[in-house]
Design a protein around this motif. Structure first.
Motif, short mmCIF file in Angstrom:
data_model
loop_
_atom_site.label_atom_id
_atom_site.label_comp_id
_atom_site.label_asym_id
_atom_site.label_seq_id
_atom_site.Cartn_x
_atom_site.Cartn_y
_atom_site.Cartn_z
N ILE A 6 0.85 -1.20 0.00
CA ILE A 6 0.00 0.00 0.00
C ILE A 6 0.89 1.25 0.00
O ILE A 6 1.65 1.48 0.93
CB ILE A 6 -0.94 0.02 1.22
CG1 ILE A 6 -1.84 -1.23 1.18
CG2 ILE A 6 -1.79 1.28 1.23
CD1 ILE A 6 -2.77 -1.33 2.37
N LEU A 29 -1.01 -0.82 -4.37
CA LEU A 29 -2.24 -0.02 -4.41
C LEU A 29 -1.92 1.41 -3.98
O LEU A 29 -1.30 1.64 -2.94
CB LEU A 29 -3.29 -0.61 -3.48
CG LEU A 29 -3.68 -2.07 -3.73
CD1 LEU A 29 -4.77 -2.49 -2.76
CD2 LEU A 29 -4.12 -2.28 -5.18
N GLU A 30 -2.35 2.37 -4.78
CA GLU A 30 -2.08 3.78 -4.50
C GLU A 30 -3.37 4.57 -4.69
O GLU A 30 -4.00 4.49 -5.75
CB GLU A 30 -0.99 4.31 -5.43
CG GLU A 30 -0.82 5.80 -5.46
CD GLU A 30 -0.51 6.40 -4.09
OE1 GLU A 30 -1.28 7.27 -3.64
OE2 GLU A 30 0.49 5.99 -3.46
N ARG A 31 -3.78 5.32 -3.66
CA ARG A 31 -5.04 6.04 -3.75
C ARG A 31 -4.96 7.23 -4.70
O ARG A 31 -5.98 7.69 -5.21
CB ARG A 31 -5.49 6.51 -2.37
CG ARG A 31 -4.59 7.54 -1.73
CD ARG A 31 -5.12 7.96 -0.38
NE ARG A 31 -4.24 8.91 0.29
CZ ARG A 31 -4.49 9.44 1.49
NH1 ARG A 31 -5.59 9.07 2.14
NH2 ARG A 31 -3.65 10.29 2.03
N ILE A 96 -8.82 2.52 -0.49
CA ILE A 96 -9.09 1.40 0.41
C ILE A 96 -10.21 1.78 1.37
O ILE A 96 -10.16 2.84 2.00
CB ILE A 96 -7.81 1.01 1.18
CG1 ILE A 96 -6.77 0.45 0.20
CG2 ILE A 96 -8.13 -0.02 2.26
CD1 ILE A 96 -5.44 0.17 0.84
N ILE A 108 -8.84 -7.09 1.77
CA ILE A 108 -8.80 -5.64 1.56
C ILE A 108 -9.92 -5.26 0.61
O ILE A 108 -10.00 -5.76 -0.52
CB ILE A 108 -7.45 -5.22 0.97
CG1 ILE A 108 -6.30 -5.64 1.90
CG2 ILE A 108 -7.40 -3.71 0.74
CD1 ILE A 108 -4.94 -5.50 1.28
N THR A 110 -11.72 -2.28 -1.56
CA THR A 110 -11.44 -0.98 -2.17
C THR A 110 -12.60 -0.57 -3.06
O THR A 110 -13.50 -1.38 -3.33
CB THR A 110 -10.15 -1.03 -3.03
OG1 THR A 110 -10.46 -1.58 -4.31
CG2 THR A 110 -9.06 -1.86 -2.36
N LEU A 120 0.84 -8.11 3.95
CA LEU A 120 0.41 -6.73 3.70
C LEU A 120 1.55 -5.80 4.11
O LEU A 120 1.96 -5.79 5.27
CB LEU A 120 -0.85 -6.41 4.51
CG LEU A 120 -1.40 -4.99 4.39
CD1 LEU A 120 -1.86 -4.72 2.96
CD2 LEU A 120 -2.55 -4.78 5.38
N VAL A 122 2.68 -2.00 4.49
CA VAL A 122 2.20 -0.62 4.60
C VAL A 122 3.38 0.31 4.35
O VAL A 122 4.35 0.32 5.10
CB VAL A 122 1.58 -0.36 5.98
CG1 VAL A 122 1.17 1.10 6.10
CG2 VAL A 122 0.37 -1.27 6.19
N THR A 124 2.97 3.88 3.46
CA THR A 124 2.23 5.11 3.20
C THR A 124 2.96 6.36 3.69
O THR A 124 2.36 7.42 3.79
CB THR A 124 0.84 5.03 3.85
OG1 THR A 124 1.01 4.70 5.25
CG2 THR A 124 -0.01 3.98 3.19
#
Length: 396
Positions: A6, A29-31, A96, A108, A110, A120, A122, A124
């Motif tokens: 993430i 995964l990138e918001r 997410i 997860i 999304t 997982l 993290v 971020t």
């Protein structure tokens, strides 16, 4: 899927590179977009570390300005090129909505579909939530208050004078920028170390790396070091010194620590000289730390003198003088707002881990944290080493 990563900044991409090298199936995964946290920096942001210190795994800086300091957009471009260099499996624009444990792995959810994974990671960023000091809530409601996420350039602020609360790297650099743009600035100061941009013919960061300062572990330093501001310096205009005396000489008004407001009156501690003394003391500590390296490499150093301030600082200021207040006191962790394992974090919100592996949640990993393994863990010069260590454990 074996692993979900993430965050697609330097930490997440470094992990992805190392997992790819080891044949571990994964997705990032990138918001937002690749390098999203860098994109959110102000317009004229640039690195404080020299370009040669950008050492992502398999992708060290190879440009024509190793001793320069990349501006924001070049940092983003470098990360995008890094992702392209090994075909990083990045999915952008993924928000997410929930994370949960699912047997031996994770589930997860999304807005783009659900994922399941055994591991997982993290990544971020070291900090996510702007820090507002005690007393911030006492400022008048009609006064514009902003954080670093809100500041883009001098024109993005309302008209009028600017009160900056926080004298770390960002606060001092923005104070310089606003002052150069003709805005009247008052800077509320805290305790931050300073050192010259270069000495002995070497950049400050060369000394930080070569002396072993960057390799210090959390156990080697006082616990408060985790929240201490980075040493004051700037990469703007080719790199230059930053300290309270120089900021004051440029015409920025300095005051002590902000303690709160009553009506239209802001109050500040009578501790500006203490802040400057602290800065000079840490400068002396750094000199002592760097001296063995200078002797070992036969480098002669003529250190600049400590900083001295002039005049006396106001302890009360009429807030009607200002058009805006900008909080630049840094950021704090924000994992509890989206991860469900309260015991995975300490009282200050930092992850409980051992070399990036969660102490409480099996299969949960962290990369890119300040002092994850060393002082340089969140920096472009050191995050890759942590990514390699975590990827090796996951692959094993």
């Amino acid at each position: 899927m074996d692993t979900i990563v993430i965050g697609a900044g330097q930490a997440g991409l470094s992990v992805s590179h190392e997992l790819t090298q080891r044949g571990v199936s994964h997705v990032v995964l990138e918001r937002g977009q690749i390098g999203e946290s860098w994109r959110r920096r102000w317009d004229n942001f640039c690195l404080v570390t020299p370009n040669w210190a950008t050492r992502l795994p398999g992708f060290p800086y190879a440009g024509d300005d190793p001793d320069g300091y990349m501006p924001r957009d070049q940092v983003v471009a470098h990360l995008e090129a890094y992702a392209d260099s090994f075909g990083a499996p990045v999915s952008t624009g993924v928000q997410i909505t929930s994370v949960s444990k699912d047997g031996d792995g994770f589930h997860i959810q999304t807005d783009q579909g659900d994922y399941s994974c055994a591991n997982l990671v993290v990544s971020t960023g070291a900090f996510q939530k702007p820090f507002l000091p005690k007393g911030a809530e006492t400022l008048p409601e009609g006064l514009a208050t902003l954080t670093l996420h809100d500041y883009h350039n001098p024109e993005s602020l309302p008209d009028g004078d600017v009160l900056i609360i926080g004298s770390g790297q960002s606060g001092c650099q923005i104070a310089e920028e606003l002052n150069e743009a003709g805005r009247k600035v008052t800077l509320a100061c805290g305790r931050v170390a300073w050192a010259p941009r270069s000495f002995g013919g070497k950049d400050l960061f060369w000394w930080v790396v070569e002396s072993g300062f960057a390799d210090q572990k959390f156990s080697d330093v006082p616990p408060a070091a985790r929240l201490a501001g980075n040493v004051l310096a700037s990469g703007h205009h080719g790199g230059h010194d930053v300290n309270l005396a120089l900021i004051q000489a440029q015409g920025v008004e300095l005051v002590g620590r902000f303690t709160g407001a009553e009506g239209d009156t802001a109050r500040f501690a009578d501790n500006l000289d203490e802040c400057n003394d602290f800065s000079n003391a840490r400068y002396a500590d750094l000199q002592a730390f760097f001296t063995p390296t200078a002797k070992a490499q036969d480098i002669q150093i003529d250190y600049p003198a400590p900083c001295h301030l002039t005049g006396s600082a106001r302890t009360e200021i009429d807030l009607t003088e200002f058009g805006s207040v900008l909080f630049t006191g840094g950021f704090r962790p924000d994992y509890r707002s989206w991860l469900p394992w309260d015991d995975a974090f300490d009282d200050d919100g930092f992850a409980r881990h051992t070399n990036g592996k969660s102490d409480t949640v099996e299969g949960l990993w962290f990369v890119g944290l300040h002092f994850l393994r060393t002082r340089k863990s969140a920096l472009l010069v050191g995050v890759g080493e942590d990514a390699i260590a975590v990827a090796e454990q996951i692959a094993g």
